[in-house]
Design a protein around this motif. Structure first.
Motif, PDB file in Angstrom:
ATOM      1  N   ILE A  23       0.879  -1.425   0.140  1.00  0.00           N
ATOM      2  CA  ILE A  23      -0.050   0.094   0.116  1.00  0.00           C
ATOM      3  C   ILE A  23       0.940   1.364   0.026  1.00  0.00           C
ATOM      4  O   ILE A  23       0.560   2.066  -0.616  1.00  0.00           O
ATOM      5  CB  ILE A  23      -0.951  -0.110   1.353  1.00  0.00           C
ATOM      6  N   ASN A  24       1.769   1.124   0.944  1.00  0.00           N
ATOM      7  CA  ASN A  24       2.774   2.454   0.876  1.00  0.00           C
ATOM      8  C   ASN A  24       3.464   2.518  -0.554  1.00  0.00           C
ATOM      9  O   ASN A  24       3.584   3.781  -0.847  1.00  0.00           O
ATOM     10  CB  ASN A  24       3.763   2.082   1.837  1.00  0.00           C
ATOM     11  N   TRP A  25       4.094   1.659  -1.140  1.00  0.00           N
ATOM     12  CA  TRP A  25       4.629   1.730  -2.359  1.00  0.00           C
ATOM     13  C   TRP A  25       3.546   2.086  -3.581  1.00  0.00           C
ATOM     14  O   TRP A  25       3.868   2.885  -4.286  1.00  0.00           O
ATOM     15  CB  TRP A  25       5.437   0.359  -2.899  1.00  0.00           C
ATOM     16  N   GLY A  26       2.316   1.874  -3.413  1.00  0.00           N
ATOM     17  CA  GLY A  26       1.288   2.224  -4.235  1.00  0.00           C
ATOM     18  C   GLY A  26       1.060   3.362  -4.129  1.00  0.00           C
ATOM     19  O   GLY A  26       0.856   4.408  -5.195  1.00  0.00           O
ATOM     20  N   LEU A  27       0.892   4.100  -3.164  1.00  0.00           N
ATOM     21  CA  LEU A  27       0.581   5.684  -2.790  1.00  0.00           C
ATOM     22  C   LEU A  27       1.865   6.268  -3.247  1.00  0.00           C
ATOM     23  O   LEU A  27       1.771   7.454  -3.747  1.00  0.00           O
ATOM     24  CB  LEU A  27       0.505   5.767  -1.205  1.00  0.00           C
ATOM     25  N   ILE A  28       2.911   5.926  -3.215  1.00  0.00           N
ATOM     26  CA  ILE A  28       4.321   6.536  -3.506  1.00  0.00           C
ATOM     27  C   ILE A  28       4.260   6.470  -5.095  1.00  0.00           C
ATOM     28  O   ILE A  28       4.413   7.912  -5.671  1.00  0.00           O
ATOM     29  CB  ILE A  28       5.537   5.863  -3.252  1.00  0.00           C
ATOM     30  N   GLY A  29       3.851   5.384  -5.655  1.00  0.00           N
ATOM     31  CA  GLY A  29       3.869   5.419  -7.104  1.00  0.00           C
ATOM     32  C   GLY A  29       2.842   6.316  -7.770  1.00  0.00           C
ATOM     33  O   GLY A  29       2.757   7.098  -8.910  1.00  0.00           O
ATOM     34  N   ALA A  30       1.532   6.058  -7.195  1.00  0.00           N
ATOM     35  CA  ALA A  30       0.360   6.808  -7.672  1.00  0.00           C
ATOM     36  C   ALA A  30       0.241   8.373  -7.301  1.00  0.00           C
ATOM     37  O   ALA A  30      -0.061   9.386  -8.072  1.00  0.00           O
ATOM     38  CB  ALA A  30      -0.825   6.256  -7.144  1.00  0.00           C
ATOM     39  N   PHE A  31       0.675   8.829  -6.047  1.00  0.00           N
ATOM     40  CA  PHE A  31       0.568  10.017  -5.528  1.00  0.00           C
ATOM     41  C   PHE A  31       1.856  10.818  -5.019  1.00  0.00           C
ATOM     42  O   PHE A  31       1.611  11.847  -4.598  1.00  0.00           O
ATOM     43  CB  PHE A  31      -0.560  10.216  -4.453  1.00  0.00           C
ATOM     44  N   ASP A  32       3.019  10.017  -5.204  1.00  0.00           N
ATOM     45  CA  ASP A  32       3.980  10.589  -4.759  1.00  0.00           C
ATOM     46  C   ASP A  32       3.795  10.772  -3.291  1.00  0.00           C
ATOM     47  O   ASP A  32       4.494  12.051  -2.620  1.00  0.00           O
ATOM     48  CB  ASP A  32       4.458  11.729  -5.459  1.00  0.00           C
ATOM     49  N   PHE A  33       3.210  10.053  -2.438  1.00  0.00           N
ATOM     50  CA  PHE A  33       3.050  10.235  -1.069  1.00  0.00           C
ATOM     51  C   PHE A  33       3.447   9.070  -0.445  1.00  0.00           C
ATOM     52  O   PHE A  33       2.965   7.856  -0.617  1.00  0.00           O
ATOM     53  CB  PHE A  33       1.414  10.518  -0.782  1.00  0.00           C
ATOM     54  N   ASN A  34       4.412   9.308   0.690  1.00  0.00           N
ATOM     55  CA  ASN A  34       4.993   8.299   1.563  1.00  0.00           C
ATOM     56  C   ASN A  34       4.363   8.187   2.659  1.00  0.00           C
ATOM     57  O   ASN A  34       4.540   9.020   3.525  1.00  0.00           O
ATOM     58  CB  ASN A  34       6.849   8.475   1.468  1.00  0.00           C
ATOM     59  N   LEU A  35       3.547   7.332   3.060  1.00  0.00           N
ATOM     60  CA  LEU A  35       2.707   7.143   4.499  1.00  0.00           C
ATOM     61  C   LEU A  35       3.749   6.835   5.544  1.00  0.00           C
ATOM     62  O   LEU A  35       3.317   7.558   6.581  1.00  0.00           O
ATOM     63  CB  LEU A  35       1.500   6.201   4.254  1.00  0.00           C
ATOM     64  N   VAL A  36       4.490   6.063   5.498  1.00  0.00           N
ATOM     65  CA  VAL A  36       5.490   5.911   6.443  1.00  0.00           C
ATOM     66  C   VAL A  36       6.272   7.113   6.846  1.00  0.00           C
ATOM     67  O   VAL A  36       6.211   7.231   8.131  1.00  0.00           O
ATOM     68  CB  VAL A  36       6.447   4.741   6.288  1.00  0.00           C
ATOM     69  N   ALA A  37       6.766   7.755   6.024  1.00  0.00           N
ATOM     70  CA  ALA A  37       7.428   8.830   6.156  1.00  0.00           C
ATOM     71  C   ALA A  37       6.540   9.939   6.852  1.00  0.00           C
ATOM     72  O   ALA A  37       7.193  10.742   7.716  1.00  0.00           O
ATOM     73  CB  ALA A  37       8.282   9.512   4.876  1.00  0.00           C
ATOM     74  N   TYR A  38       5.422  10.255   6.313  1.00  0.00           N
ATOM     75  CA  TYR A  38       4.399  11.217   6.795  1.00  0.00           C
ATOM     76  C   TYR A  38       4.039  10.781   8.166  1.00  0.00           C
ATOM     77  O   TYR A  38       4.082  11.684   9.040  1.00  0.00           O
ATOM     78  CB  TYR A  38       3.145  11.145   5.950  1.00  0.00           C
ATOM     79  N   LEU A  39       3.876   9.522   8.693  1.00  0.00           N
ATOM     80  CA  LEU A  39       3.483   9.126   9.935  1.00  0.00           C
ATOM     81  C   LEU A  39       4.574   9.259  11.007  1.00  0.00           C
ATOM     82  O   LEU A  39       4.399   9.672  12.248  1.00  0.00           O
ATOM     83  CB  LEU A  39       2.908   7.886  10.020  1.00  0.00           C
TER      84      LEU A  39
END
Length: 75
Positions: A23-39
């Motif tokens: 899921i994290n890699w999907g968010l990075i690829g689709a939206f350039d959003f790193n959930l782990v780094a954000y949290l």
């Protein structure tokens, strides 16, 4: 698999961690959003630990798949 089911528990934990990583890699690829780094912060020890744990889960999953196919081929 042992009688206590420890392989299936280990496999389940690894699977959940792989889903989180996917899921994290999907968010990075689709939206350039790193959930782990954000949290947990960019490059923090906690974030790096999470990445390492997800990587270990992937290695465990590879081993479990190999064990499964070896056992399946013996039957």
């Amino acid at each position: 698999m042992c009688e206590c089911g420890c392989i299936s528990i280990l496999g389940t934990i690894a699977y959940v961690l792989l889903l989180i990583g996917g899921i994290n890699w999907g968010l990075i690829g689709a939206f350039d959003f790193n959930l782990v780094a954000y949290l947990f912060g960019e490059g923090t020890m906690l974030a790096r630990s999470i990445y390492a744990i997800v990587g270990i889960a992937a290695l465990i999953s590879i081993v479990l798949v190999i064990i499964h196919y070896i056992k399946k081929s013996r039957i």
